[in-house]
Design a protein around this motif. Structure first.
Motif, PDB file in Angstrom:
ATOM      1  N   THR A  63     -16.654  -9.208  -5.647  1.00 59.10           N
ATOM      2  CA  THR A  63     -15.245  -8.832  -5.819  1.00 59.10           C
ATOM      3  C   THR A  63     -15.071  -7.312  -5.764  1.00 59.10           C
ATOM      4  O   THR A  63     -14.075  -6.817  -5.249  1.00 59.10           O
ATOM      5  CB  THR A  63     -14.694  -9.366  -7.146  1.00 59.10           C
ATOM      6  OG1 THR A  63     -15.379  -8.753  -8.244  1.00 59.10           O
ATOM      7  CG2 THR A  63     -14.859 -10.878  -7.238  1.00 59.10           C
ATOM      8  N   ILE A  64     -16.059  -6.567  -6.312  1.00 56.95           N
ATOM      9  CA  ILE A  64     -15.988  -5.108  -6.250  1.00 56.95           C
ATOM     10  C   ILE A  64     -16.080  -4.638  -4.795  1.00 56.95           C
ATOM     11  O   ILE A  64     -15.364  -3.722  -4.371  1.00 56.95           O
ATOM     12  CB  ILE A  64     -17.108  -4.483  -7.103  1.00 56.95           C
ATOM     13  CG1 ILE A  64     -16.900  -4.832  -8.580  1.00 56.95           C
ATOM     14  CG2 ILE A  64     -17.139  -2.964  -6.919  1.00 56.95           C
ATOM     15  CD1 ILE A  64     -18.040  -4.374  -9.477  1.00 56.95           C
ATOM     16  N   ALA A  65     -16.955  -5.285  -4.016  1.00 62.04           N
ATOM     17  CA  ALA A  65     -17.091  -4.909  -2.598  1.00 62.04           C
ATOM     18  C   ALA A  65     -15.792  -5.172  -1.831  1.00 62.04           C
ATOM     19  O   ALA A  65     -15.384  -4.381  -0.976  1.00 62.04           O
ATOM     20  CB  ALA A  65     -18.247  -5.689  -1.973  1.00 62.04           C
ATOM     21  N   ALA A  68     -13.318  -2.487  -2.804  1.00 58.00           N
ATOM     22  CA  ALA A  68     -13.681  -1.168  -2.280  1.00 58.00           C
ATOM     23  C   ALA A  68     -13.179  -0.957  -0.852  1.00 58.00           C
ATOM     24  O   ALA A  68     -13.029   0.183  -0.411  1.00 58.00           O
ATOM     25  CB  ALA A  68     -15.200  -0.989  -2.337  1.00 58.00           C
ATOM     26  N   LYS A  69     -12.909  -2.036  -0.109  1.00 58.62           N
ATOM     27  CA  LYS A  69     -12.417  -1.894   1.264  1.00 58.62           C
ATOM     28  C   LYS A  69     -10.996  -1.327   1.299  1.00 58.62           C
ATOM     29  O   LYS A  69     -10.641  -0.623   2.233  1.00 58.62           O
ATOM     30  CB  LYS A  69     -12.456  -3.254   1.953  1.00 58.62           C
ATOM     31  CG  LYS A  69     -13.872  -3.797   2.141  1.00 58.62           C
ATOM     32  CD  LYS A  69     -13.843  -5.168   2.809  1.00 58.62           C
ATOM     33  CE  LYS A  69     -15.248  -5.718   3.009  1.00 58.62           C
ATOM     34  NZ  LYS A  69     -15.239  -7.068   3.623  1.00 58.62           N
ATOM     35  N   ASP A  70     -10.197  -1.624   0.289  1.00 62.07           N
ATOM     36  CA  ASP A  70      -8.829  -1.104   0.233  1.00 62.07           C
ATOM     37  C   ASP A  70      -8.409  -0.996  -1.238  1.00 62.07           C
ATOM     38  O   ASP A  70      -7.678  -1.849  -1.752  1.00 62.07           O
ATOM     39  CB  ASP A  70      -7.873  -2.034   0.995  1.00 62.07           C
ATOM     40  CG  ASP A  70      -6.494  -1.403   1.183  1.00 62.07           C
ATOM     41  OD1 ASP A  70      -6.305  -0.251   0.738  1.00 62.07           O
ATOM     42  OD2 ASP A  70      -5.610  -2.060   1.771  1.00 62.07           O
ATOM     43  N   PRO A  71      -8.888   0.044  -1.959  1.00 57.07           N
ATOM     44  CA  PRO A  71      -8.618   0.140  -3.400  1.00 57.07           C
ATOM     45  C   PRO A  71      -7.127   0.205  -3.738  1.00 57.07           C
ATOM     46  O   PRO A  71      -6.694  -0.359  -4.735  1.00 57.07           O
ATOM     47  CB  PRO A  71      -9.334   1.432  -3.796  1.00 57.07           C
ATOM     48  CG  PRO A  71     -10.360   1.648  -2.733  1.00 57.07           C
ATOM     49  CD  PRO A  71      -9.749   1.117  -1.472  1.00 57.07           C
ATOM     50  N   ILE A  76      -6.343   0.240  -7.781  1.00 61.72           N
ATOM     51  CA  ILE A  76      -7.436   0.951  -8.430  1.00 61.72           C
ATOM     52  C   ILE A  76      -7.852   2.128  -7.561  1.00 61.72           C
ATOM     53  O   ILE A  76      -7.404   2.262  -6.417  1.00 61.72           O
ATOM     54  CB  ILE A  76      -8.644   0.021  -8.688  1.00 61.72           C
ATOM     55  CG1 ILE A  76      -9.135  -0.596  -7.375  1.00 61.72           C
ATOM     56  CG2 ILE A  76      -8.288  -1.078  -9.680  1.00 61.72           C
ATOM     57  CD1 ILE A  76     -10.351  -1.481  -7.548  1.00 61.72           C
ATOM     58  N   ASP A  77      -8.713   3.001  -8.104  1.00 67.13           N
ATOM     59  CA  ASP A  77      -9.190   4.163  -7.361  1.00 67.13           C
ATOM     60  C   ASP A  77     -10.718   4.189  -7.367  1.00 67.13           C
ATOM     61  O   ASP A  77     -11.373   3.300  -7.921  1.00 67.13           O
ATOM     62  CB  ASP A  77      -8.619   5.459  -7.955  1.00 67.13           C
ATOM     63  CG  ASP A  77      -8.885   5.549  -9.461  1.00 67.13           C
ATOM     64  OD1 ASP A  77      -9.790   4.841  -9.945  1.00 67.13           O
ATOM     65  OD2 ASP A  77      -8.184   6.313 -10.142  1.00 67.13           O
TER      66      ASP A  77
END
Length: 247
Positions: A63-65, A68-71, A76-77
């Motif tokens: 889910t983090i990956a 990370a593609k479009d925070p 989120i940042d």
């Protein structure tokens, strides 16, 4: 989105509870004698817990990956992403340390067991030589007692393994439910963003229409008409100002 509503933190709390329980069981395992059946039971429980937690952390990393593609899409940042990656890394280290201790202890037990087996074989040889002198009924009774004891121990181990599997199944079910919640939340956010984009497009079209109308009216009015319109708007502003602040 607040931490209480973020699906990541819901899953994180579930995993952290599992890690706390794992560490508590590990401390109990450390205090248990290595040659007891209780440590064997705790070892199996710890290994199953480690596998479950590692699987959950893997799913959380996925889910983090994705985020990370479009925070910005998920609100989120990069700082928040780094914070989440550090937490999953620390969780892996804690589980890895527990597994390492278990493996080290098992290897030590196997070494000592091989030595003990040699002594046990010698004792069995001596015992067999003495048993040859026992009446047959006593030998049969000893065999029955041994078989009964071994059967009870096997049944206890099977029951403990069933309980561990039930706990693992319940944990997987909770993770699945949280995954469905995350999926539904993402779909709802996508729908809201689509609706917002549609409204913005409609508002932009209406604004362009109004601007064209105003430009057309200003063009038809000419310089004198524009001056009169400005004076009228100025007078209207003064009247509104007086009504708002002096009445």
């Amino acid at each position: 989105m607040s931490s209480a509503q973020d699906p990541f933190y819901i899953v994180k709390e579930e995993i952290q509870d599992s890690i706390d329980k794992l560490l508590s069981t590990f401390h109990q395992w450390e205090r248990t004698p290595s040659d007891s059946g209780e440590q064997l039971r705790l070892t199996n429980e710890l290994l199953a817990g480690c596998e479950s937690i590692e699987w959950q952390v893997d799913e959380l990393d996925k889910t983090i990956a994705v985020a990370a593609k479009d925070p910005s899409w998920y609100g989120i940042d990069e700082v928040e992403l780094d914070k989440r990656r550090r937490w999953t890394s620390n969780a892996r280290i804690q589980v890895r340390n527990v597994k390492k201790s278990l493996v080290t202890q098992n290897e030590s037990n196997r070494t000592s067991t091989s030595n003990i087996n040699g002594v046990r074989r010698e004792l069995m040889r001596i015992q067999n030589s003495h048993q040859a002198e026992k009446p047959n009924q006593y030998i049969a009774q000893d065999n029955d007692d041994f078989i009964s004891s071994e059967s009870d121990r096997q049944l206890l181990l099977i029951r403990q393994q069933d309980e561990e599997l039930d706990e693992l199944s319940a944990s997987v079910q909770r993770i699945g439910d949280v995954g469905l919640t995350i999926h539904e939340e993402l779909l709802a956010q996508e729908k809201i963003i689509d609706e917002l984009g549609t409204e913005m497009e409609g508002t932009s079209n209406r604004l362009d229409f109004v601007q064209k109308k105003v430009a057309m009216v200003m063009k038809k009015a000419g310089a004198k008409g524009q001056l009169m319109m400005i004076l009228f708007l100025l007078a209207l502003f003064i009247v509104l100002f007086v009504l708002v602040f002096f009445t």
